[in-house]
Design an enzyme around this catalytic site. Structure first.
Site, PDB file in Angstrom:
ATOM      1  N   CYS A  33      -2.675   6.882  -1.622  1.00 42.02           N
ATOM      2  CA  CYS A  33      -2.117   5.531  -1.713  1.00 42.02           C
ATOM      3  C   CYS A  33      -0.608   5.540  -1.843  1.00 42.02           C
ATOM      4  O   CYS A  33       0.030   4.496  -1.742  1.00 42.02           O
ATOM      5  CB  CYS A  33      -2.710   4.809  -2.909  1.00 42.02           C
ATOM      6  N   CYS A  58       7.196   4.593  -4.749  1.00 41.76           N
ATOM      7  CA  CYS A  58       8.331   3.820  -4.245  1.00 41.76           C
ATOM      8  C   CYS A  58       9.261   3.427  -5.391  1.00 41.76           C
ATOM      9  O   CYS A  58       9.013   3.728  -6.559  1.00 41.76           O
ATOM     10  CB  CYS A  58       7.822   2.585  -3.510  1.00 41.76           C
ATOM     11  N   CYS A 102       2.294  -1.710  -8.840  1.00 42.24           N
ATOM     12  CA  CYS A 102       3.067  -0.669  -9.524  1.00 42.24           C
ATOM     13  C   CYS A 102       3.059  -0.903 -11.038  1.00 42.24           C
ATOM     14  O   CYS A 102       2.957   0.047 -11.822  1.00 42.24           O
ATOM     15  CB  CYS A 102       4.519  -0.653  -9.029  1.00 42.24           C
TER      16      CYS A 102
END
Lengths: 142, 387
Positions: A33, A58, A102
């Site tokens: 992922c 990220c 996140c």
């Protein structure tokens, strides 16, 4: 795209690194992922004395990890287990909708580390009764 | 503030000054409708279109009558595939394409599947090359179209177009190639390469956005795309974007004039960047073919780190690039092209594409290598992987 606070925590992440002899370690997410978060806790007298993180992901994943560790450092276990992804988002001044996961990962990583601590010390942490770190292994693709 | 380095020329290019100059007068001086042939303003507009049509035709060795202007690469791809499918459905319902096409091709094929068409998606090897034997074996009596991109937009791999064209010709199957990314970087000769349909776009070669073209070989059976007036020989109706067409023509003229010099320079920069990254950063994987790739394309995966984070740090240094990571696409999976080359998800998430231009210098390449070395090392310190 990102708030100044997100960019600040991405550029200058707090509490980065590995911890030797951590009292609790939690890792969530997976490579497939594109997000993995690992949290290390040093716990003394039910207080989170120190916390470190390592993250593959990220910009917002790194910023969420950094902010989440800041939010629980020096707090009690009971306070840390209460940390929600919403609190992480608020502290960051917001996340784009596609990046909300996140903050969820950050919350789960901390719960996972606390669970590990509870397992190692034979303790029961209120709020983690139904927590299963196995469920979190595949967490992340949202 | 650092110098800005634009290294995303596969996404789009800066419009060349000469192109802007060429376009200007079609806004408020030569503004006539090219269909209005009874007065000079209209005739001048028509002349501009035909001049540009000749530039595009000459550049790919086609006849002017075989060039049709469209709104861009995606429209040309849509037209080629839908137009051939619907016009030839009495002959068959099978289309062959590849797993690494642009979405303008892939999603059009998926759309046609709703109408009973079937698609075979060819595999590619680790370098992104298709296998000609697999292509031959995929051909059925009902195959009506083969669509294989000339060069890939992400990894730069150039396909054996002439051989594919030969195979299609032998079997009497229409051959379309998406040459949007190839234009200006590879020699295109539609006759020698046996191409029946070809898509191109202006903004990848220093032209304006919103204008492209399709080459349709004389005699190819294809439905008209936009129904309306008689523009583009009745195949693609709508008042022509004269200024855009004129700009496209100028961009192609410049690309043709400087072809060898331009590409030799890009290959020199490309080689320097590839060698620099390999020599200075451990655990990297070059995506695409080592040599058979577009002159301006450098695509590496950096293990244990994620692409969006790299792009954010590059942006802070004034460098614009792109990534095949899922985080930058808004989808759950990383680039379908990288996955098709056999890359695992993790490595695909860590890919960065630099696409060069002739505004970049060798000193800039040194700066990019040093900046990347520092960024990758910093992100790897944060990453839990490989420890």
């Amino acid at each position: 795209m990102y708030t100044e606070t997100v960019m600040d925590h991405f550029r200058n992440p707090r509490n980065v690194g590995h911890m030797e002899n951590a009292d609790g370690v939690g890792q969530v997410g997976n490579v497939k992922c594109g997000d993995i978060m690992k949290i290390y806790l040093k716990i003394n007298d039910e207080i989170i004395e120190d916390v470190k993180f390592e993250t593959f992901g990220c910009g917002s994943a790194i910023a969420s990890s950094s902010m989440a560790t800041e939010l629980i450092k020096g707090k009690s276990i009971d306070e840390a287990v209460e940390l929600s992804n919403k609190a992480v988002i608020e502290a960051l001044g917001g996340l784009p909708p596609v990046k909300v996961h996140c903050s969820v990962l950050a919350e789960q990583a901390i719960k996972s580390a606390l669970y590990d601590y509870a397992q190692k010390t034979n303790k029961t942490i209120k709020g983690l009764e139904n927590f299963n770190p196995e469920d979190e292994e595949e967490f992340g693709c949202h | 503030m650092n110098k800005k380095l634009y290294l995303d020329n596969a996404a789009t290019t800066k419009v060349k000054k000469e192109v802007i100059e060429e376009m200007k007068e079609y806004f408020d001086v030569m503004y006539g409708n090219p269909s209005s042939q009874l007065y000079e303003l209209g005739r001048k507009s028509k002349e501009a279109i035909e001049k540009a049509r000749k530039e595009v035709a000459d550049f790919i060795n086609a006849d002017e009558k075989e060039i049709y202007f469209t709104a861009g690469g995606s429209e040309s791809d849509n037209w080629a595939i839908k137009g051939v499918a619907f016009a030839n459905k009495n002959k068959g319902n099978h289309i062959i394409t590849t797993k690494i096409e642009h979405h303008a091709v892939l999603h059009t094929c998926e759309y046609l599947e709703k109408f009973g068409f079937e698609t075979t998606y060819l595999n590619v090897d680790q370098y992104g090359m298709i296998n000609l034997e697999e292509l031959k074996q995929s051909i059925r009596p009902e195959t009506i179209l083969i669509s294989v991109m000339f060069a890939n937009n992400e990894i730069g791999t150039i396909q054996p177009i002439e051989q594919i064209g030969e195979i299609a010709k032998e079997h009497g199957i229409i051959f379309h190639t998406d040459a949007v990314q190839a234009l200006g970087g590879v020699r295109i000769d539609v006759k020698k390469q046996h191409i029946d349909l070809l898509s191109v776009s202006a903004h990848k070669v220093g032209g304006p956005k919103g204008i492209g073209a399709m080459y349709i070989k004389k005699g190819v059976k294809i439905d008209n795309f936009i129904h309306g007036g008689g523009q583009e020989r009745g195949k693609r109706a709508g008042t022509e974007g004269v200024q855009n067409i004129a700009g496209f023509g100028k961009a192609v003229e410049l690309a043709a004039k400087n072809f060898d010099e331009h590409n030799d320079y890009l290959i020199k920069l490309r080689t320097k960047l590839i060698e620099g990254i390999k020599a200075n950063i451990p655990d990297v994987v070059l995506n695409g073919h080592p040599t058979n790739r577009l002159p301006n394309n450098v695509n590496f995966s950096y293990k244990y780190v994620e692409g969006e984070a790299i792009l954010l740090l590059l942006d802070m240094e004034g460098i614009a690039a792109s990534s095949g990571s899922a985080c930058t696409s808004g989808s759950l999976d990383p680039s379908h092209v990288l996955l098709a080359t056999g890359l695992d998800h993790g490595t695909a998430h860590g890919s960065i594409r630099f696409t060069l231009s002739d505004e970049i210098t060798e000193e800039d390449i040194d700066f990019v290598v040093e900046t990347m070395r520092a960024i990758i090392s910093r992100l790897r310190e944060i990453s839990p992987l490989n420890k």
